[in-house]
Design a protein around this motif. Structure first.
Motif, PDB file in Angstrom:
ATOM      1  N   UNK A 156      25.076  10.199  19.163  1.00  0.00           N
ATOM      2  CA  UNK A 156      26.186   9.312  19.462  1.00  0.00           C
ATOM      3  C   UNK A 156      27.511   9.972  19.094  1.00  0.00           C
ATOM      4  N   UNK A 157      28.622   9.482  19.638  1.00  0.00           N
ATOM      5  CA  UNK A 157      29.942   9.890  19.127  1.00  0.00           C
ATOM      6  C   UNK A 157      30.104   9.410  17.687  1.00  0.00           C
ATOM      7  N   UNK A 158      31.104   9.945  17.000  1.00  0.00           N
ATOM      8  CA  UNK A 158      31.261   9.614  15.592  1.00  0.00           C
ATOM      9  C   UNK A 158      32.725   9.566  15.184  1.00  0.00           C
ATOM     10  N   UNK A 159      32.964   8.878  14.071  1.00  0.00           N
ATOM     11  CA  UNK A 159      34.219   8.970  13.326  1.00  0.00           C
ATOM     12  C   UNK A 159      33.815   9.430  11.938  1.00  0.00           C
ATOM     13  N   UNK A 160      34.230  10.637  11.562  1.00  0.00           N
ATOM     14  CA  UNK A 160      33.729  11.257  10.338  1.00  0.00           C
ATOM     15  C   UNK A 160      34.779  11.312   9.243  1.00  0.00           C
ATOM     16  N   UNK A 161      34.287  11.292   8.009  1.00  0.00           N
ATOM     17  CA  UNK A 161      35.114  11.473   6.841  1.00  0.00           C
ATOM     18  C   UNK A 161      34.325  12.238   5.774  1.00  0.00           C
ATOM     19  N   UNK A 162      34.969  13.231   5.176  1.00  0.00           N
ATOM     20  CA  UNK A 162      34.447  13.863   3.971  1.00  0.00           C
ATOM     21  C   UNK A 162      35.580  13.920   2.963  1.00  0.00           C
ATOM     22  N   UNK A 163      35.377  13.275   1.829  1.00  0.00           N
ATOM     23  CA  UNK A 163      36.384  13.190   0.784  1.00  0.00           C
ATOM     24  C   UNK A 163      35.900  13.924  -0.469  1.00  0.00           C
ATOM     25  N   UNK A 164      36.843  14.490  -1.220  1.00  0.00           N
ATOM     26  CA  UNK A 164      36.587  15.012  -2.553  1.00  0.00           C
ATOM     27  C   UNK A 164      37.430  14.232  -3.558  1.00  0.00           C
ATOM     28  N   UNK A 165      36.955  14.195  -4.794  1.00  0.00           N
ATOM     29  CA  UNK A 165      37.734  13.574  -5.864  1.00  0.00           C
ATOM     30  C   UNK A 165      37.601  14.380  -7.147  1.00  0.00           C
ATOM     31  N   UNK A 166      38.602  14.305  -8.001  1.00  0.00           N
ATOM     32  CA  UNK A 166      38.478  14.871  -9.340  1.00  0.00           C
ATOM     33  C   UNK A 166      38.394  13.760 -10.387  1.00  0.00           C
ATOM     34  N   UNK A 209      28.676   6.697  13.184  1.00  0.00           N
ATOM     35  CA  UNK A 209      28.269   7.028  14.551  1.00  0.00           C
ATOM     36  C   UNK A 209      28.228   5.718  15.341  1.00  0.00           C
ATOM     37  N   UNK A 210      28.712   5.743  16.564  1.00  0.00           N
ATOM     38  CA  UNK A 210      28.903   4.480  17.260  1.00  0.00           C
ATOM     39  C   UNK A 210      28.640   4.606  18.753  1.00  0.00           C
ATOM     40  N   UNK A 211      28.307   3.493  19.360  1.00  0.00           N
ATOM     41  CA  UNK A 211      28.264   3.442  20.821  1.00  0.00           C
ATOM     42  C   UNK A 211      29.698   3.554  21.347  1.00  0.00           C
ATOM     43  N   UNK A 212      29.873   4.126  22.533  1.00  0.00           N
ATOM     44  CA  UNK A 212      31.234   4.354  23.034  1.00  0.00           C
ATOM     45  C   UNK A 212      32.119   3.117  23.001  1.00  0.00           C
ATOM     46  N   UNK A 213      31.557   1.966  23.315  1.00  0.00           N
ATOM     47  CA  UNK A 213      32.372   0.746  23.361  1.00  0.00           C
ATOM     48  C   UNK A 213      32.737   0.234  21.966  1.00  0.00           C
ATOM     49  N   UNK A 214      32.171   0.841  20.915  1.00  0.00           N
ATOM     50  CA  UNK A 214      32.468   0.431  19.541  1.00  0.00           C
ATOM     51  C   UNK A 214      33.400   1.417  18.826  1.00  0.00           C
ATOM     52  N   UNK A 215      34.040   2.275  19.583  1.00  0.00           N
ATOM     53  CA  UNK A 215      34.897   3.297  18.974  1.00  0.00           C
ATOM     54  C   UNK A 215      36.005   2.678  18.123  1.00  0.00           C
ATOM     55  N   UNK A 216      36.685   1.658  18.635  1.00  0.00           N
ATOM     56  CA  UNK A 216      37.779   1.051  17.876  1.00  0.00           C
ATOM     57  C   UNK A 216      37.275   0.404  16.585  1.00  0.00           C
ATOM     58  N   UNK A 217      36.091  -0.184  16.627  1.00  0.00           N
ATOM     59  CA  UNK A 217      35.522  -0.774  15.415  1.00  0.00           C
ATOM     60  C   UNK A 217      35.226   0.307  14.386  1.00  0.00           C
ATOM     61  N   UNK A 218      34.668   1.421  14.839  1.00  0.00           N
ATOM     62  CA  UNK A 218      34.356   2.534  13.930  1.00  0.00           C
ATOM     63  C   UNK A 218      35.624   3.116  13.331  1.00  0.00           C
TER      64      UNK A 218
END
Length: 515
Positions: free
Chosen positions: A352-362, A430-439
């Motif tokens: 599926x398409x995706x909206x990804x995030x990888x964060x670091x913290x100290x 990861x989302x269905x194309x029609x759920x892109x705005x929700x993601x």
């Protein structure tokens, strides 16, 4: 654009029958519109001579070159647009001479090419009872992986894959073969390992020092797979947060917790470009060993001794025990076998398409700040509803503390950033194309609540090159990827020296060259 005369490897123009197959990569289904990933020419070199011809052609015709090994970069930075060329190295250097193990006295080494996948590389090391820290995705290839660090399960105990590099073999902008070491050229060594991957020339091979099973007798590991349960997740992440907050936690231990939505679509087939590639062209997509799974929490925990007096604190494992769908128990195994168990056997999390995030913290106050309850609520919002058209893939891992090799390797001549970080959190939708705005809205809430001056996870926007998101113009967001301006300007000077004509500037996700 025309094909290049004298190149013996395969070449694909946009009009070539199989161009669409070889143009595809991990980011295609998500960024095909906003990031141009349609090279004017794709070359699969047979060897170094083909690479040199491609560089000479690019310089003569003012084309830029993108370099791909596995093509797993989240934003598609290993590709380029119609005016440029992509060098696809995934199969270029795969002969027996391109992966060699050797010993000198009581030390062990490997010379490898960029073309090997992590799955194959890990299996090779296992045959020699050796190991090295690296990531967990089986189809990621070594070229992009080592240049972006090589984050993985052994981060606290042994650091990053790139921390073990001794020399880099490259082809530069003039087509010359060079070997770069920290002592021979500290500025380029610094820039190659952590500064704008693929933008300084063509990396073909590198040599690393590896670790031996025989030096770490008594290593322990535990794997557990839990069917998704909010209470269990809160308990497990609580232990992870306590470990992360303790700056004195011993180096011997690593802990990684992953959370995944079910891999099957309850309301019907997911479909899409990735699914089509998986079914019709597994030779390009890769082969999945574990194609289906339920909603689950996966725990990887390990202990490694560094001397004869080291003894494990079994409470570390006991607090992670709970009723589970599958649990290995605490097993004493050689480290090379444990690292093989950490490999994620699927080519892709979800088709599926995706909206990804990888964060670091100290942060060392995650427990106090309520991070556990917050991140569990954020995950629940995606995992719990049935049929919401969104799927979670999350991975959370400790890296910090004053004993951690991730931290202690900070001054080793590489430019990998944020080495004072205590935890890395990847949380992808990861989302269905029609759920892109929700993601996008869900991830935007994570950004707003989790990151910034009042962020629950990190007070600073810290990102990693392999997990890029947001702006595709690296120069405009350099301070999210690098700690300070002097460091970034050192990389800018190295880029100018390595790429004076912009031959390796195929897109905007590049460290800017100094004026």
């Amino acid at each position: 654009m025309a094909t290049i005369a004298g190149v013996t490897g395969k070449q694909f123009l946009p009009t070539t029958k199989n161009y669409d197959l070889w143009q595809w990569q991990y980011a295609t289904s998500t960024h095909e519109v906003d990031h141009d990933m349609n090279p004017g020419l794709i070359i699969q070199p047979h060897g170094k001579d083909d690479i040199k011809k491609a560089i000479a052609f690019a310089k003569a015709h003012k084309k830029a070159i993108a370099i791909r090994t596995g093509g797993h970069q989240y934003s598609g930075a290993s590709s380029t647009g119609r005016n440029n060329i992509q060098l696809d190295l995934r199969s270029t250097f795969t002969s027996p001479d391109d992966l060699v193990y050797f010993e000198k006295g009581n030390r062990s080494f490997v010379r490898t090419s960029v073309s090997h996948s992590l799955g194959d590389f890990n299996a090779f090391l296992g045959k020699h009872y050796a190991f090295v820290p690296h990531g967990q995705c089986t189809r990621v290839h070594l070229g992009g992986h080592v240049q972006t660090g090589g984050y993985g399960q052994l981060g606290r105990s042994f650091g990053l894959l790139g921390d073990h590099v001794l020399s880099l073999e490259i082809i530069d902008h003039d087509g010359r073969e060079k070997e770069i070491t920290r002592s021979s050229d500290p500025d380029l060594f610094f820039a190659w390992l952590g500064g704008s991957p693929g933008n300084l020339g063509v990396l073909t091979h590198f040599s690393i020092e590896v670790h031996r099973d025989a030096d770490h007798h008594g290593s322990l590991g535990m794997r557990a797979v839990h069917l998704y349960d909010t209470a269990k997740l809160r308990k497990l992440l609580g232990h992870l947060a306590e470990m992360s907050d303790d700056e004195n936690f011993p180096r011997n231990y690593d802990l990684c917790i992953s959370v995944l939505s079910a891999s099957f679509d309850i309301l019907g087939l997911m479909g899409g470009l990735d699914d089509q590639m998986k079914e019709e062209h597994p030779e390009i997509f890769g082969h999945d060993d574990n194609p289906l799974w339920p909603r689950m929490i996966v725990v990887y925990a390990q202990y490694v001794p560094f001397g004869p007096d080291d003894k494990p604190d079994m409470e570390f494992f006991e607090q992670l025990r709970t009723d589970s769908w599958f649990q290995s128990g605490v097993e004493e195994k050689p480290m090379s076998e444990l690292t093989a168990q950490w490999i994620f056997r699927n080519t892709r999390e979800f088709d599926l398409p995706y909206v990804k995030r990888t964060y670091l913290t100290k942060s060392t106050t995650l427990v106090k700040d309520g991070w556990v309850d917050w991140v569990v609520r954020r995950m629940d919002e995606i995992v719990e509803p049935v049929g919401n058209g969104q799927w979670l893939s999350a991975q959370l891992q400790c890296f910090g503390g004053k004993n951690s090799m991730f931290t202690r390797n900070a001054a080793n001549g590489t430019s990998y950033s944020w080495r004072d970080s205590t935890m890395c959190m990847t949380i992808d939708n990861f989302h269905k194309p029609e759920k892109k705005e929700d993601a996008q809205a869900w991830e935007a809430t994570n950004d707003k609540e989790g990151i910034g001056a009042h962020g629950i996870f990190s007070k600073q926007d810290r990102r990693v090159l392999w997990g890029s998101y947001g702006s595709f113009d690296l120069d405009s967001v350099w301070n999210a990827y690098y700690e300070d301006r002097p460091k970034y300007e050192r990389l800018m000077r190295a880029r100018k020296r390595a790429d004076p004509d912009g031959t390796f500037t195929p897109n905007t996700f590049s460290v800017k060259r100094a004026a």
